[in-house]
Motif scaffolding. Sequence first.
Motif, mmCIF file in Angstrom:
data_model
loop_
_atom_site.group_PDB
_atom_site.id
_atom_site.type_symbol
_atom_site.label_atom_id
_atom_site.label_comp_id
_atom_site.label_asym_id
_atom_site.label_seq_id
_atom_site.Cartn_x
_atom_site.Cartn_y
_atom_site.Cartn_z
ATOM 1 N N ASN A 1 17.909 -20.340 29.266
ATOM 2 C CA ASN A 1 18.097 -19.169 28.412
ATOM 3 C C ASN A 1 19.413 -18.479 28.721
ATOM 4 O O ASN A 1 19.834 -18.399 29.877
ATOM 5 N N ASP A 2 20.022 -17.960 27.681
ATOM 6 C CA ASP A 2 21.204 -17.146 27.856
ATOM 7 C C ASP A 2 20.817 -15.883 28.618
ATOM 8 O O ASP A 2 19.669 -15.428 28.557
ATOM 9 N N CYS A 3 21.755 -15.324 29.320
ATOM 10 C CA CYS A 3 21.493 -14.168 30.177
ATOM 11 C C CYS A 3 20.868 -12.998 29.436
ATOM 12 O O CYS A 3 19.996 -12.327 29.981
ATOM 13 N N TYR A 4 21.286 -12.747 28.204
ATOM 14 C CA TYR A 4 20.761 -11.575 27.506
ATOM 15 C C TYR A 4 19.259 -11.689 27.234
ATOM 16 O O TYR A 4 18.609 -10.708 26.909
ATOM 17 N N ALA A 5 18.668 -12.873 27.399
ATOM 18 C CA ALA A 5 17.242 -13.069 27.153
ATOM 19 C C ALA A 5 16.420 -13.071 28.445
ATOM 20 O O ALA A 5 15.236 -13.339 28.414
ATOM 21 N N LEU A 6 17.053 -12.768 29.569
ATOM 22 C CA LEU A 6 16.354 -12.798 30.851
ATOM 23 C C LEU A 6 15.769 -11.439 31.203
ATOM 24 O O LEU A 6 16.363 -10.411 30.907
ATOM 25 N N GLY A 7 14.642 -11.455 31.857
ATOM 26 C CA GLY A 7 14.083 -10.234 32.409
ATOM 27 C C GLY A 7 14.563 -10.068 33.843
ATOM 28 O O GLY A 7 14.977 -11.022 34.487
ATOM 29 N N ALA A 8 14.497 -8.854 34.373
ATOM 30 C CA ALA A 8 15.009 -8.580 35.715
ATOM 31 C C ALA A 8 14.081 -9.105 36.813
ATOM 32 O O ALA A 8 14.536 -9.462 37.877
ATOM 33 N N GLN B 1 28.654 -9.410 32.898
ATOM 34 C CA GLN B 1 29.543 -10.569 32.810
ATOM 35 C C GLN B 1 29.300 -11.328 31.510
ATOM 36 O O GLN B 1 30.234 -11.734 30.828
ATOM 37 N N ARG B 2 28.034 -11.516 31.175
ATOM 38 C CA ARG B 2 27.726 -12.238 29.929
ATOM 39 C C ARG B 2 28.140 -11.424 28.715
ATOM 40 O O ARG B 2 28.668 -11.955 27.746
ATOM 41 N N TRP B 3 27.886 -10.112 28.730
ATOM 42 C CA TRP B 3 28.268 -9.249 27.612
ATOM 43 C C TRP B 3 29.780 -9.303 27.393
ATOM 44 O O TRP B 3 30.252 -9.435 26.266
ATOM 45 N N ASN B 4 30.551 -9.216 28.462
ATOM 46 C CA ASN B 4 32.009 -9.295 28.348
ATOM 47 C C ASN B 4 32.464 -10.639 27.803
ATOM 48 O O ASN B 4 33.403 -10.714 27.010
ATOM 49 N N ALA B 5 31.795 -11.709 28.198
ATOM 50 C CA ALA B 5 32.123 -13.033 27.663
ATOM 51 C C ALA B 5 31.826 -13.107 26.179
ATOM 52 O O ALA B 5 32.619 -13.661 25.401
ATOM 53 N N LEU B 6 30.692 -12.545 25.751
ATOM 54 C CA LEU B 6 30.370 -12.526 24.321
ATOM 55 C C LEU B 6 31.393 -11.721 23.531
ATOM 56 O O LEU B 6 31.837 -12.145 22.467
ATOM 57 N N LEU B 7 31.795 -10.572 24.067
ATOM 58 C CA LEU B 7 32.783 -9.745 23.381
ATOM 59 C C LEU B 7 34.147 -10.429 23.276
ATOM 60 O O LEU B 7 34.831 -10.289 22.275
ATOM 61 N N SER B 8 34.511 -11.177 24.298
ATOM 62 C CA SER B 8 35.823 -11.848 24.257
ATOM 63 C C SER B 8 35.874 -12.919 23.185
ATOM 64 O O SER B 8 36.944 -13.217 22.663
#
Length: 60
Positions: A29-36, A50-57
Amino acid sequence: MHGSGSAPKAYGIDYGAPADNETALLEANDCYALGAYDIAADRYTELVMQRWNALLSHAR
């Protein structure tokens, strides 16, 4: 996919070891779909950022 350049910046994998002693990938799963779950808040936040910044780039 590690080192291939095609894996996302942050992701999670679940795997198991069935009775035949082979390792089986259950899901990825992509990071945004993970629970803590059992991840410390600061490490989880860094992972998600880190994943959010990669998606934005890639959105520019």
